[in-house]
Structures are given as C-alpha cells and as structure tokens.
Motif scaffolding. Structure first.
Motif: not given
Length: 257
Positions: A30, A33-34, A36-39, A41-42, A209
């Motif tokens: 968990t 996930t904070y 590393t930016p979500h794909k 967002q990239e 990321r």
C-alpha cells in the motif's frame, strides 16, 4: 517505523469514526502505491506539449528497440588500465553500439534513500561508540556507491552486480556510459560546474514512476565492443553536486596521469 517518522505521520492521519487505527490494512504494498505515481498519471502528464523530459522510451530505463547485453555477457578479471586498478569487468561476447549494459539486473541495485543516508552519516559522526561497524557501512557507501539527487536530496545507489567493478576510462577511453556523457577529466573545467546538466526535477511524474530503472540503467555501449575488451565508464557522470565536482575532477586527473 522510526520514532522521528512515526509521530509526524500519526498527527497527520485522520481519525476514524470507530476510533480504530486507520493503518490496520496499511502494508508495504500500500505504501508503494503512494510513493510511485500511477501509470494513468504518467500518461496524462506525458501528453503535455512539448513532451516533458523523461517521457521518451529511452529515459524510462529500458527501450525495447535496443538490444541488451545481459550480466551473463561479462566477467571479472584483473584490470588492464593500470597496476593499481585491481579488478575490472570484461565483455565475453561482442556488444553492438547503443546496446544496454546489464539492464536486465538494474532493479537489483541497492538504493539508500535520503533519510537513511542522512541518518547513517549523522550517527557515524556523532557516536564514537558505534565506531567500527557503522564506519564500515559509510566507507562501503562512499567507496562503491553513486550519489544521486533524483529524490530531491542526496541518496546513494549501489550496483548489486559485477558491474560494480567497472573502472574509469581515462582520457576519453570509456566505451560504456550515458549517451549524454560529458567530456573527460582532462577537458572539463574543474572550476565550472554545469548545474543544468546534472539537475533533475524531483517532481517529474515520468521520472518518479521509473525511478528504480532511471538510477541504475542508463549505461549504453558508446561504440562496438569486442569480446575480451574491458568495460570502461566515465566516472564524471557520477558527480551530482557542485561541492564534489572540483575534487572529483582533480582526483580523476591524478589517477589518469
């Protein structure tokens, strides 16, 4: 969690209606996930015009259009660059120009985060009683690690494969480095630090990321490398701060004379 981090974190966490801990289901996965930016967002970030730095495939740490020379393509032997060079890394197969160097093992690098690195250095300076063991850790970090500022503050990355024994190529003889590598220890100005070249935006979503790849997979074959050749890098690329620049340049010049 360390006390100095636990208290500030507890104060910032919202209280639940039940009064139970909000971290009941909070684990390492968990937390990532904070961090590393979500794909998604990239993807949105990289749609900006002009394309932001770090959004092209080559800077993600791996490009499918490039061949890769895996770690199995190298071996460690006595270096040929000088009497006091110790061990060196040699190619066991022909490697084409532009190929990745050991990108298959880039994720195994040891990353010492800014917080951890700062605590180690602080304790080593303040507490004499810890002496030997902690001093050994600091010497290991400084002797084999590469300082980076991709996190916005100084952190250290240590190669976890045999590529850690790669030596510096004096007078521009390096055959594997970053494609944007700067000049040689003899041609650069030791009194002028190119801040633009070494600067990194710690808030770049694309870089954030792919950070584990970005920090340890930017080495490419700068020319065709024949089997049996020693792999040589440009150590100047590992200097990331102005305070170390002049000392690093002069040190390499002394080694290469």
């Amino acid at each position: 969690m360390l006390p100095k981090l636990k208290l500030p974190s507890k104060k910032r966490i919202k209280h639940t209606h039940s009064g139970k801990s909000a971290l009941r289901f909070f684990d390492g996965a968990t937390m990532m996930t904070y961090q590393t930016p979500h794909k998604a967002q990239e993807v949105v970030y990289c749609r900006n015009k002009p394309m932001p730095a770090g959004c092209d495939e080559a800077t993600h740490g791996f490009s499918k259009s490039r061949p890769n020379a895996p770690i199995s393509s190298f071996e460690v032997k006595t270096s040929q660059v000088g009497d006091h060079a110790g061990r060196g890394v040699f190619a066991t197969v022909d490697i084409p120009k532009g190929a990745h160097i050991g990108v298959d093992q880039s994720m195994t690098a040891i990353n010492v985060t800014p917080t951890t690195y700062g605590m180690i250095c602080s304790h080593a300076e303040e507490y004499d009683e810890v002496g030997g063991s902690l001093d050994a850790v600091v010497e290991y970090l400084w002797g084999y690690g590469v300082e980076s500022n991709l996190y916005g503050e100084s952190n250290v990355v240590l190669e976890a494969t045999i590529l850690i024994f790669t030596n510096h190529g004096c007078n521009g003889t390096y055959n594997a480095a970053t494609e944007t590598t700067i000049g040689t220890e003899m041609t650069v100005n030791a009194d002028e630090f190119d801040a633009d070249y070494f600067s990194h935006d710690p808030y770049n979503l694309a870089v954030a990321r792919h950070l584990p790849h970005s920090q340890n997979s930017g080495t490419f074959a700068l020319r065709d490398i024949k089997a049996g050749e020693e792999i040589l890098n440009n150590y100047l690329d590992f200097t990331s701060s102005e305070k170390h620049w002049k000392a690093d340049v002069l040190d390499l010049r002394n080694q290469c004379l």
